[in-house]
Design an enzyme around this catalytic site. Structure first.
Site, PDB file in Angstrom:
ATOM      1  N   GLY A  14       0.696  -1.148   0.191  1.00  0.00           N
ATOM      2  CA  GLY A  14      -0.186   0.061   0.130  1.00  0.00           C
ATOM      3  C   GLY A  14       1.015   1.170   0.050  1.00  0.00           C
ATOM      4  CG  ASP A 106       4.340  -6.958   8.721  1.00  0.00           C
ATOM      5  OD1 ASP A 106       5.437  -7.005   9.489  1.00  0.00           O
ATOM      6  OD2 ASP A 106       3.543  -7.992   8.740  1.00  0.00           O
ATOM      7  CB  THR A 129       2.732   1.179   6.202  1.00  0.00           C
ATOM      8  OG1 THR A 129       1.517   0.637   6.546  1.00  0.00           O
ATOM      9  CG2 THR A 129       3.580   1.030   7.353  1.00  0.00           C
ATOM     10  CB  ILE A 130      -1.401   5.349   6.263  1.00  0.00           C
ATOM     11  CG1 ILE A 130      -1.974   4.017   6.007  1.00  0.00           C
ATOM     12  CG2 ILE A 130      -0.834   5.672   5.037  1.00  0.00           C
ATOM     13  CD1 ILE A 130      -3.363   4.344   5.559  1.00  0.00           C
ATOM     14  CG  ASP A 133       1.453  -2.113  10.835  1.00  0.00           C
ATOM     15  OD1 ASP A 133       2.120  -1.446   9.989  1.00  0.00           O
ATOM     16  OD2 ASP A 133       0.539  -3.179  10.326  1.00  0.00           O
ATOM     17  NE  ARG A 175      -4.278  -5.747   5.319  1.00  0.00           N
ATOM     18  CZ  ARG A 175      -3.786  -5.614   4.322  1.00  0.00           C
ATOM     19  NH1 ARG A 175      -4.502  -5.788   3.135  1.00  0.00           N
ATOM     20  NH2 ARG A 175      -2.509  -5.052   4.127  1.00  0.00           N
ATOM     21  CD  GLU A 191     -18.514  11.734  21.418  1.00  0.00           C
ATOM     22  OE1 GLU A 191     -18.043  11.324  20.481  1.00  0.00           O
ATOM     23  OE2 GLU A 191     -18.774  12.830  22.035  1.00  0.00           O
ATOM     24  CB  SER A 219     -23.929  14.503  17.903  1.00  0.00           C
ATOM     25  OG  SER A 219     -23.203  15.160  18.525  1.00  0.00           O
TER      26      SER A 219
HETATM   27  O1  F6P Z   1      -1.422  -1.410   4.620  1.00  0.00           O
HETATM   28  C1  F6P Z   1      -1.857  -0.001   4.352  1.00  0.00           C
HETATM   29  C2  F6P Z   1      -3.355  -0.185   4.074  1.00  0.00           C
HETATM   30  O2  F6P Z   1      -3.732   0.871   3.594  1.00  0.00           O
HETATM   31  C3  F6P Z   1      -4.294  -0.960   5.244  1.00  0.00           C
HETATM   32  O3  F6P Z   1      -4.509   0.031   6.189  1.00  0.00           O
HETATM   33  C4  F6P Z   1      -5.432  -1.450   4.656  1.00  0.00           C
HETATM   34  O4  F6P Z   1      -6.132  -2.295   5.534  1.00  0.00           O
HETATM   35  C5  F6P Z   1      -4.895  -1.918   3.365  1.00  0.00           C
HETATM   36  O5  F6P Z   1      -3.573  -1.133   2.925  1.00  0.00           O
HETATM   37  C6  F6P Z   1      -5.716  -1.777   2.096  1.00  0.00           C
HETATM   38  O6  F6P Z   1      -4.914  -2.481   0.933  1.00  0.00           O
HETATM   39  P1  F6P Z   1      -5.587  -2.352  -0.606  1.00  0.00           P
HETATM   40  O7  F6P Z   1      -5.520  -0.891  -1.097  1.00  0.00           O
HETATM   41  O8  F6P Z   1      -4.818  -3.326  -1.073  1.00  0.00           O
HETATM   42  O9  F6P Z   1      -6.981  -2.751  -0.422  1.00  0.00           O
END
Ligand code: F6P
Length: 326
Positions: A14, A106, A129-130, A133, A175, A191, A219
C-alpha cells in the site's frame, strides 16, 4: 568487500504519503556518495519483470510534496515464490546492482528479508505504511499524514453530526492495527475508539453510548479501525440500531482517501532523513535491517525482528482516550 556503485530503490505494498520524499532522498544521497541509483517500477513486480531505469536528480525534482509514489507500487504474489525471487535476482545481476532500498510495510519487508537471505544480497528496508504498525520505529512514513487526513474528515463529520443529533460510526484504515484510530480518535475527541489491540464488549459500548446522550446533545463519534473484532463500522452500527432503534445512526467509511494527498511536513522530514540514512547504511556495509527513528534517534532493527514483533499500542494512551471520551 567490493564497494557498492549501483543501488536500486522500490516502493511496494500500500502506498503512503512521503514515499516520494524518501525516493528523492535516496537518489540525492546516491549522488552525494557517488552511487548510481536505479528506480524499480511497480515494486517487486518490476524487479521480476525488469522495469528498472536509472534515476537522476532531475527525475526527483518537484516530487517531495506529492502523495503516492512516482515509482508506483504493487502487491506481488509472484515474489512470494522461489522462482519469482530468482527472476528478480537475475535482473539485479543484469543491472549490476550492489544493494537495494525497499520502502513499504510488513509484507514488503518480509519479502525483503527473504530475498536478502536467499541471495546473500544487501537489502535495507524503510518503513513506508500509513498503519504505523512496524516494530523498530516510532513513526512510519505516511502515518502522520493519514492521521491528519482522518482528523480533518472527522471534524467535518462532527459538524453535521452535531446539527442532526446523529451518531456517526467512522471506519478508518488499519487492517491489523489501531494506531490511526487511536491517534485520530483522541485528536477529534471521539466518544469511543475501537481497535483490534483491545477487546470491546458490546454491552459496555452500548451502555456508554446511552450514558453519553443528553437532552441537549444526541450526537457522537465512534471511530472504528477496519481490523476491529466487531468487523467494521457497519457491524457496530447494526448493534447500536438493534438496541436503540430511535437513535439516528450513520456510517462513514473513510477508505483510501487516507492513503493519498500531500505528505505532512513531519512525513517529508522523516522520509528525507530515513532515505538518506538508508543509502549511508548500505555503504557502511549494513544489510538486512530496517532504518527507523526511535526517540528521535536513527535506529537500525534487523528485518527479522521487525517482522517477528508487533509494535504495541500505547496502552496508557488508550486508557486516557477512554476516560476523555466519556
Ligand atoms: O497497509 C496499508 C493499508 O492501507 C491498510 O490500512 C489497509 O487495510 C490496506 O492497506 C488496504 O489495501 P488495498 O489498497 O490493497 O485494498
Amino acid at each position: 568487500m567490493e564497494s557498492i556503485k549501483k543501488i536500486g530503490v522500490l516502493t511496494s505494498g500500500g502506498d503512503s504519503p512521503g514515499m516520494n520524499a524518501a525516493i528523492r532522498a535516496v537518489v540525492k544521497a546516491g549522488a552525494h556518495f557517488g552511487v548510481e541509483v536505479f528506480g524499480i517500477y511497480k515494486g517487486y513486480y518490476g524487479l521480476i519483470n525488469d522495469l528498472i531505469k536509472p534515476l537522476a536528480s532531475q527525475d526527483v525534482y518537484n516530487i517531495i510534496h506529492r502523495g503516492g509514489t512516482i515509482l508506483k507500487s504493487a502487491r506481488c504474489k509472484e515474489f512470494e515464490t522461489k522462482e519469482g525471487r530468482k527472476k528478480a535476482y537475475e535482473n539485479i545481476l543484469k543491472h549490476g546492482l550492489g544493494g537495494l532500498v525497499v520502502i513499504g510495510g510488513d509484507g514488503t519487508l518480509t519479502g525483503a528479508r527473504l530475498f536478502g537471505k536467499e541471495f546473500d544480497f544487501p537489502v535495507i528496508g524503510l518503513p513506508g505504511t500509513i498503519d504505523n504498525d512496524l516494530y523498530g520505529t516510532d513513526y512510519t512514513i505516511g502515518y502522520d499524514t493519514a492521521v491528519n487526513t482522518v482528523v480533518s474528515a472527522v471534524d467535518k463529520i462532527r459538524d453535521t453530526a452535531h446539527s442532526h443529533d446523529r451518531i456517526f460510526i467512522v471506519e478508518v484504515m488499519g487492517r491489523d492495527a489501531g494506531f490511526i484510530a487511536l491517534r485520530s480518535g483522541i485528536a477529534t475527541a471521539a466518544e469511543k475508539i475501537l481497535i483490534p489491540e483491545a477487546k470491546t464488549f458490546i454491552e459496555d459500548l452500548l451502555d456508554s453510548i446511552e450514558k453519553g446522550r443528553t437532552q441537549e446533545e444526541g450526537s457522537g463519534i465512534i471511530i472504528v479501525a477496519e481490523g476491529d473484532d466487531f468487523g467494521g463500522a457497519n457491524e457496530v452500527a447494526k448493534k447500536i440500531t438493534e438496541r436503540f432503534p430511535d437513535y439516528d445512526v450513520r456510517v462513514s467509511i473513510l477508505g483510501h482517501i487516507q492513503r493519498g494527498g500531500a505528505p505532512s511536513a513531519y512525513d517529508r522530514v522523516l522520509a528525507s532523513g530515513l532515505g538518506f540514512q538508508s543509502v549511508k547504511a548500505l555503504l557502511d556495509g549494513r544489510r538486512g535491517v530496517m532504518v527507523g527513528s526511535m526517540n528521535r534517534q536513527i535506529a537500525f532493527t534487523s528485518l527479522e525482528k521487525t517482522i517477528k514483533y508487533n509494535r504495541p499500542i500505547n496502552a496508557e494512551l488508550h486508557s486516557i482516550a477512554e476516560i476523555l471520551g466519556l
